[in-house]
Write an enzyme that holds these catalytic residues in place. Structure first.
Site, mmCIF file in Angstrom:
data_model
loop_
_atom_site.group_PDB
_atom_site.id
_atom_site.type_symbol
_atom_site.label_atom_id
_atom_site.label_comp_id
_atom_site.label_asym_id
_atom_site.label_seq_id
_atom_site.Cartn_x
_atom_site.Cartn_y
_atom_site.Cartn_z
ATOM 1 C CG ASP A 65 -0.422 0.025 2.540
ATOM 2 O OD1 ASP A 65 0.798 -0.207 2.667
ATOM 3 O OD2 ASP A 65 -1.163 0.276 3.497
ATOM 4 N N PRO A 66 0.312 2.426 -0.246
ATOM 5 C CG PRO A 66 -1.082 3.997 -1.233
ATOM 6 C CD PRO A 66 -1.109 2.701 -0.489
#
Length: 225
Positions: A65-66
Site C-alpha cells: 500500500d502507499p
C-alpha cells in the site's frame, strides 16, 4: 463514475467502476477523504495506470500500500515525490541497482522516469490513512488491482513481473500465462533485504529478458534532481 486514464486502460477497466465492490469502495473513500488525512492525493490515486498504458507495459513492480507519511505517496509503488527523503526500502533498491548495474545512487526517490519507460509501479492497495499502514486493506482495492494483473496476464506480449515479499508473491497465482517472466525474492525492506534481496540482480535479469525478446532494455538510472 469511472476514473479517466486517457489511455487504453479506460476501455479495459470501465466495467470495474460499475461493480458493487467498487461502488462501495468509492463511498468509503469519499468519506475517508472528507474526514481523515489520506494518501496519496485523490488526484494521484491512479497515476501508475495514467502514466503507463496497457500496451506499453514491459515490467510490473508490485508494491503493497502507499507510503503513509506526509507528502511521500504520489500513486506509484516505491516512488516518492521530489524533495522527500528516500525511504529505506527504496534506498535498498538503489543499493542493489548500484551493485547489479553500476547505477549511481540518486539524491531522490522520484521514479516517474521508470513509469514513462513502461514500468507499471502498481500497489495492490491504492490508498492509506496517514500514519496507519494497511488501513485501507480489504476495502476493495485488491479486487481492482487483481483485475489489472489478470488483464496484464492475458496480454500476448511478454511482461516481466517483479514480486518482492510475501504480499506480492501471493499474486503469482494470477500470472498463469507462460510467456511472462516472474522475478521474485524477499522484500527490499531493511527487515528482509539481507535474506535474499541483495545480490538477487532483478534489474539486470529484467533487462536480459527484455533484450531476449527484442525489446529495448530499461534505463534504470534515476537522475539526480
Amino acid at each position: 463514475m469511472a476514473a479517466e486514464f486517457n489511455n487504453d486502460w479506460d476501455d479495459l477497466l470501465k466495467d470495474e467502476f460499475e461493480k458493487e465492490y467498487y461502488l462501495n469502495l468509492r463511498k468509503f473513500l469519499i468519506d475517508e477523504y472528507k474526514t481523515q488525512k489520506i494518501h496519496p492525493s485523490m488526484y494521484d490515486i491512479f497515476n501508475a495506470l495514467k502514466f503507463t498504458p496497457y500496451k506499453d507495459v514491459k515490467v510490473v513492480i508490485l508494491g503493497q500500500d502507499p507510503y503513509h507519511g506526509p507528502n511521500q505517496a504520489h500513486g506509484f509503488s516505491f516512488s516518492v515525490k521530489p524533495g522527500v527523503q528516500t525511504p529505506p526500502s527504496l534506498r535498498n533498491m538503489f543499493k542493489e541497482l548500484n551493485s547489479d548495474l553500476g547505477c549511481y545512487i540518486p539524491n531522490n526517490g522520484f521514479l516517474e522516469s521508470w513509469a514513462k519507460q513502461g514500468i507499471l509501479l502498481l500497489n495492490t492497495v491504492l490508498t492509506v490513512r496517514e500514519g496507519q499502514a494497511n488501513s485501507h486493506k480489504g476495502k476493495g482495492w485488491e479486487i481492482f488491482t487483481d483485475r489489472v494483473i489478470e488483464l496484464l496476464n492475458k496480454r500476448e506480449e511478454p511482461i516481466v513481473f517483479i514480486l518482492w515479499g510475501r504480499n506480492a508473491i501471493s499474486k503469482e497465482t494470477l500470472i498463469t500465462n507462460p510467456i511472462h517472466k516472474i522475478i521474485k525474492s524477499v522484500h527490499p525492506s531493511p527487515l528482509s533485504a539481507t535474506r535474499g534481496f541483495f545480490g538477487s540482480k532483478p534489474f539486470s535479469k529484467t533487462n536480459d529478458f527484455l533484450v531476449s525478446i527484442n525489446k529495448e532494455p530499461i534505463d534504470w538510472q534515476i537522475p539526480n534532481i
